[in-house]
Design an enzyme around this catalytic site. Structure first.
Site, PDB file in Angstrom:
ATOM      1  CD1 TRP A   1      56.698  49.485  75.568  1.00 53.61           C
ATOM      2  CD2 TRP A   1      56.835  48.874  77.547  1.00 53.61           C
ATOM      3  NE1 TRP A   1      58.015  50.055  76.076  1.00 53.61           N
ATOM      4  CE2 TRP A   1      58.193  49.572  77.112  1.00 53.61           C
ATOM      5  CE3 TRP A   1      56.637  48.048  78.805  1.00 53.61           C
ATOM      6  CZ2 TRP A   1      59.223  49.564  78.106  1.00 53.61           C
ATOM      7  CZ3 TRP A   1      57.874  48.300  79.861  1.00 53.61           C
ATOM      8  CH2 TRP A   1      59.088  48.950  79.176  1.00 53.61           C
TER       9      TRP A   1
ATOM     10  CE  LYS B   1      50.967  53.472  67.583  1.00 57.65           C
ATOM     11  NZ  LYS B   1      51.631  52.265  68.352  1.00 57.65           N
ATOM     12  N   PRO B   2      47.454  51.107  70.722  1.00 60.44           N
ATOM     13  CG  PRO B   2      46.994  48.862  71.044  1.00 60.44           C
ATOM     14  CD  PRO B   2      46.612  50.118  70.425  1.00 60.44           C
ATOM     15  CB  SER B   3      52.978  49.659  73.049  1.00 59.40           C
ATOM     16  OG  SER B   3      54.250  49.080  72.730  1.00 59.40           O
TER      17      SER B   3
ATOM     18  CB  ALA C   1      63.042  60.101  72.486  1.00 60.72           C
ATOM     19  CB  THR C   2      58.004  58.929  71.470  1.00 59.93           C
ATOM     20  OG1 THR C   2      58.878  57.863  71.325  1.00 59.93           O
ATOM     21  CG2 THR C   2      56.831  58.819  70.348  1.00 59.93           C
TER      22      THR C   2
ATOM     23  CD  GLU D   1      50.281  62.805  81.770  1.00 58.42           C
ATOM     24  OE1 GLU D   1      50.891  62.699  82.523  1.00 58.42           O
ATOM     25  OE2 GLU D   1      49.122  63.579  82.083  1.00 58.42           O
TER      26      GLU D   1
ATOM     27  CB  CYS E   1      55.724  57.138  84.079  1.00 58.61           C
ATOM     28  SG  CYS E   1      53.762  56.999  84.954  1.00 58.61           S
TER      29      CYS E   1
ATOM     30  CD  GLU F   1      61.577  56.754  82.648  1.00 58.84           C
ATOM     31  OE1 GLU F   1      61.533  56.859  81.299  1.00 58.84           O
ATOM     32  OE2 GLU F   1      60.708  56.988  83.175  1.00 58.84           O
TER      33      GLU F   1
HETATM   34  P1  NAD Z   1      57.692  55.100  73.309  1.00 58.97           P
HETATM   35  O1  NAD Z   1      57.618  56.705  73.447  1.00 58.97           O
HETATM   36  O2  NAD Z   1      58.648  54.372  72.710  1.00 58.97           O
HETATM   37  O3  NAD Z   1      56.178  54.567  72.626  1.00 58.97           O
HETATM   38  C1  NAD Z   1      54.924  54.830  73.087  1.00 58.97           C
HETATM   39  C2  NAD Z   1      53.941  54.872  71.896  1.00 58.97           C
HETATM   40  O4  NAD Z   1      54.260  55.708  71.011  1.00 58.97           O
HETATM   41  C3  NAD Z   1      53.983  53.569  71.199  1.00 58.97           C
HETATM   42  O5  NAD Z   1      52.509  53.207  70.975  1.00 58.97           O
HETATM   43  C4  NAD Z   1      54.797  53.664  69.911  1.00 58.97           C
HETATM   44  O6  NAD Z   1      54.279  53.108  69.038  1.00 58.97           O
HETATM   45  C5  NAD Z   1      54.283  55.389  69.584  1.00 58.97           C
HETATM   46  N1  NAD Z   1      55.356  56.049  68.969  1.00 58.97           N
HETATM   47  C6  NAD Z   1      56.543  55.778  68.706  1.00 58.97           C
HETATM   48  N2  NAD Z   1      57.079  56.800  67.973  1.00 58.97           N
HETATM   49  C7  NAD Z   1      56.171  57.739  67.501  1.00 58.97           C
HETATM   50  C8  NAD Z   1      56.180  58.722  66.618  1.00 58.97           C
HETATM   51  N3  NAD Z   1      57.294  59.260  66.074  1.00 58.97           N
HETATM   52  N4  NAD Z   1      54.741  59.436  66.576  1.00 58.97           N
HETATM   53  C9  NAD Z   1      53.722  58.666  67.341  1.00 58.97           C
HETATM   54  N5  NAD Z   1      53.820  57.667  68.096  1.00 58.97           N
HETATM   55  C10 NAD Z   1      54.874  56.888  68.029  1.00 58.97           C
HETATM   56  O7  NAD Z   1      57.405  54.769  75.019  1.00 58.97           O
HETATM   57  P2  NAD Z   1      57.320  53.337  75.615  1.00 58.97           P
HETATM   58  O8  NAD Z   1      58.776  52.433  75.414  1.00 58.97           O
HETATM   59  O9  NAD Z   1      56.031  52.394  74.935  1.00 58.97           O
HETATM   60  O10 NAD Z   1      57.058  53.568  77.056  1.00 58.97           O
HETATM   61  C11 NAD Z   1      57.905  53.668  78.163  1.00 58.97           C
HETATM   62  C12 NAD Z   1      57.959  55.227  78.349  1.00 58.97           C
HETATM   63  O11 NAD Z   1      56.734  55.834  78.784  1.00 58.97           O
HETATM   64  C13 NAD Z   1      58.668  55.655  79.650  1.00 58.97           C
HETATM   65  O12 NAD Z   1      59.568  56.643  79.199  1.00 58.97           O
HETATM   66  C14 NAD Z   1      57.848  55.850  80.651  1.00 58.97           C
HETATM   67  O13 NAD Z   1      58.095  56.812  81.607  1.00 58.97           O
HETATM   68  C15 NAD Z   1      56.832  56.366  79.991  1.00 58.97           C
HETATM   69  N6  NAD Z   1      55.504  56.574  80.607  1.00 58.97           N
HETATM   70  C16 NAD Z   1      54.865  57.584  81.070  1.00 58.97           C
HETATM   71  C17 NAD Z   1      53.511  57.625  81.895  1.00 58.97           C
HETATM   72  C18 NAD Z   1      53.022  58.998  82.305  1.00 58.97           C
HETATM   73  O14 NAD Z   1      51.908  58.952  82.488  1.00 58.97           O
HETATM   74  N7  NAD Z   1      53.612  60.029  82.440  1.00 58.97           N
HETATM   75  C19 NAD Z   1      52.895  56.521  81.924  1.00 58.97           C
HETATM   76  C20 NAD Z   1      53.477  55.126  81.283  1.00 58.97           C
HETATM   77  C21 NAD Z   1      54.758  55.303  80.731  1.00 58.97           C
END
Ligand code: NAD
Length: 463
Positions: free
Chosen positions: A138, A162-164, A216-217, A235, A269, A366
């Site tokens: 998100w 699929k977006p957040s 974690a995801t 990522e 990130c 983080e």
């Molecule tokens: P998140 O892992 O909670 O969710 C990301 C996406 O994954 C969402 O669309 C969510 O619905 C989906 N998802 C959740 N559980 C899933 C599962 N079991 N299987 C498949 N999809 C699933 O992350 P967030 O809170 O939306 O984003 C914040 C995190 O993203 C931070 O840790 C940030 O550092 C990281 N981030 C990394 C980068 C990079 O390029 N390295 C860029 C932006 C954000």
């Protein structure tokens, strides 16, 4: 949603909040299992032609950039209302997305001929991997999506995005905008919760899962992709250190360090998430950062003049508050900030913390918010070791008046990107990715394009 080139209603809907007001801003469709099957089948069907039509791919990607540019204000407003960032930052996210689309539209994969003599011809051929499941977070709703779509589509893959669930509206609108641009099924955009992401990973159609989100995801996705041996690009999160050297020019650099920690309310990130400062400069650095924090205007990102918007969700706000409270309970001092901002919305004061040690949660984890711990060091080797003592390895930066010295220190830091006198910066062609728990694979540049391909060794005997 956009499935097989058509507008598709959800069978159910969920609310999307405006984080600046706490009010419901819109509703997004919940993609049903049958609709996900439709999207995947459409991506599979479209792949056959799309993979072989490089010229049309280039034209479509350029047209996509024009379409995003033409709708920039509309999309920027959607991003600000569902994610919270100031409009200027939303516009810049979209301008970067347009650049990405144009960059990949024009990028040629390097032709690699291993041998071409009188007996043998051997070439490395890159073939598109197949339909891609793209799952995004998100913090940069459109930016993170386009960072996947542009190279995947350019490589000849088709996509189900699929977006957040916190910020689905801008990507749903993106799908709608691009419906006339791409052949049906090439780009499908669905929305739903975490279970939908899990269903995409388990689905038999995609050959590649491209994911940006939390560690974690990322681990769950890696495990979910394993039974079908799908490729993954992950990522993930970061805990980027900035190491200031003793010759740093604070007048010049303090503003840059600050901006790279607090832009997008720290929800980046590759934000600077901990700062290591020589003992002698400690008080000056803290004073300079506090001054910058005091000058920030916090508020609703849709209003003119606002520098720092809200955290995107209550969960994220609670997490930042918890980490700051934990630091204070562990003996940290609050140089500025340290409190929620009253009233509606998920606002937190820009916060600078001093007097902490490694081992405090906000230093080791983080925080992903507007709270920055400043740590002191005596010995540079020790600072480098402390910077590296983490599971994360996304970015890092070194700040100095001596570029060569800075680069030498930067090379010793375990991170996918190491900057000198800047942070978060990227130019076209620069790969981006994390090491250790910060990720697998890269986005950006030719390497980011290759990520969406399988390698075929073409070996012909001339005799
Ligand atoms: P998140 O892992 O909670 O969710 C990301 C996406 O994954 C969402 O669309 C969510 O619905 C989906 N998802 C959740 N559980 C899933 C599962 N079991 N299987 C498949 N999809 C699933 O992350 P967030 O809170 O939306 O984003 C914040 C995190 O993203 C931070 O840790 C940030 O550092 C990281 N981030 C990394 C980068 C990079 O390029 N390295 C860029 C932006 C954000």
């Amino acid at each position: 949603m956009t499935i097989a080139g058509r507008f598709v209603e959800g069978t159910d809907y969920f609310d999307v909040e405006n984080p600046a007001t706490g009010e419901i801003y819109g509703r997004a469709p919940e993609c049903s299992p049958a609709q996900l099957d439709d999207a995947m089948e459409a991506a599979q069907r479209a792949f056959d032609q799309w993979k072989d039509d490089e010229q049309s791919r280039r034209g479509c990607l350029l047209a996509a950039a024009d379409a995003v540019e033409g709708a920039l204000e509309d999309l920027a407003s959607l991003i600000t209302h569902e994610q919270g960032k100031p409009l200027a930052e939303a516009r810049s996210e979209l301008a970067d997305a347009c650049s990405d689309l144009r960059y990949f539209a024009r990028l040629e994969l390097p032709r690699e001929i291993v041998r071409d003599d009188e007996r043998t011809f051997v070439e490395v051929v890159h073939r598109p991997v197949g339909p891609v499941a793209a799952i995004t977070p998100w913090n940069f709703p459109v930016g993170t999506a386009v960072a996947k779509l542009a190279p995947a589509l350019a490589a000849g893959c088709t996509v189900v995005l699929k977006p957040s669930p916190f910020t689905p509206l801008s990507c749903l609108r993106l799908g709608e905008l691009l419906r006339p641009v791409f052949p049906p099924g090439v780009l499908n955009v669905v929305s739903g919760g975490n279970e939908l992401g899990a269903a995409m990973c388990a689905h038999p159609v995609p050959r590649h899962v491209s994911f940006t989100g939390s560690v974690a995801t990322g681990k769950k996705i890696s495990a979910a992709a394993a039974p079908d041996l799908k490729k993954v690009t992950l990522e993930l999160g970061g805990n980027d250190p900035a190491i200031l050297l003793d010759d740093v020019d604070l007048d010049e650099m303090a503003g840059r360090v600050f901006a790279n920690a607090f832009s997008n309310c720290g929800q980046v990130c590759v934000a600077i998430k901990r700062v290591y400062v020589p003992e002698r400069l400690y008080d000056d650095v803290v004073a300079a950062l506090v001054e910058k924090a005091a000058a920030l205007k916090v508020g609703d990102g849709s209003l003119e003049g606002v520098d720092l918007g809200p955290l995107t969700s209550t969960t994220q706000l609670d997490r930042v508050a918890e980490l700051v409270d934990d630091a204070v309970a562990s003996g940290a001092a609050v140089a500025t900030g340290g409190r929620r901002v009253g009233g509606p919305g998920h606002f937190y004061e820009p916060t600078v913390l001093t007097g902490l040690e490694d081992g405090t949660r906000i230093v080791d984890e983080e925080q992903f918010g507007p709270a920055l711990p400043i740590l002191s060091y005596r010995d540079l080797d020790d600072a480098i070791q402390r910077a590296n003592r983490t599971h994360f390895g996304l970015g890092a930066s070194v700040w100095t008046s001596d570029l060569a010295r800075g680069a030498a220190v930067a090379r010793r830091i375990d991170a996918g990107t190491a900057w000198v006198n800047t942070h978060q910066s990227a130019v076209p062609g620069q790969p981006f990715g994390g090491i250790k728990w910060s990720g697998i694979g890269v986005e950006g540049g030719a390497r980011g394009l290759i990520e969406f391909t399988d390698v075929q060794a073409l070996h012909a005997s001339k005799l």
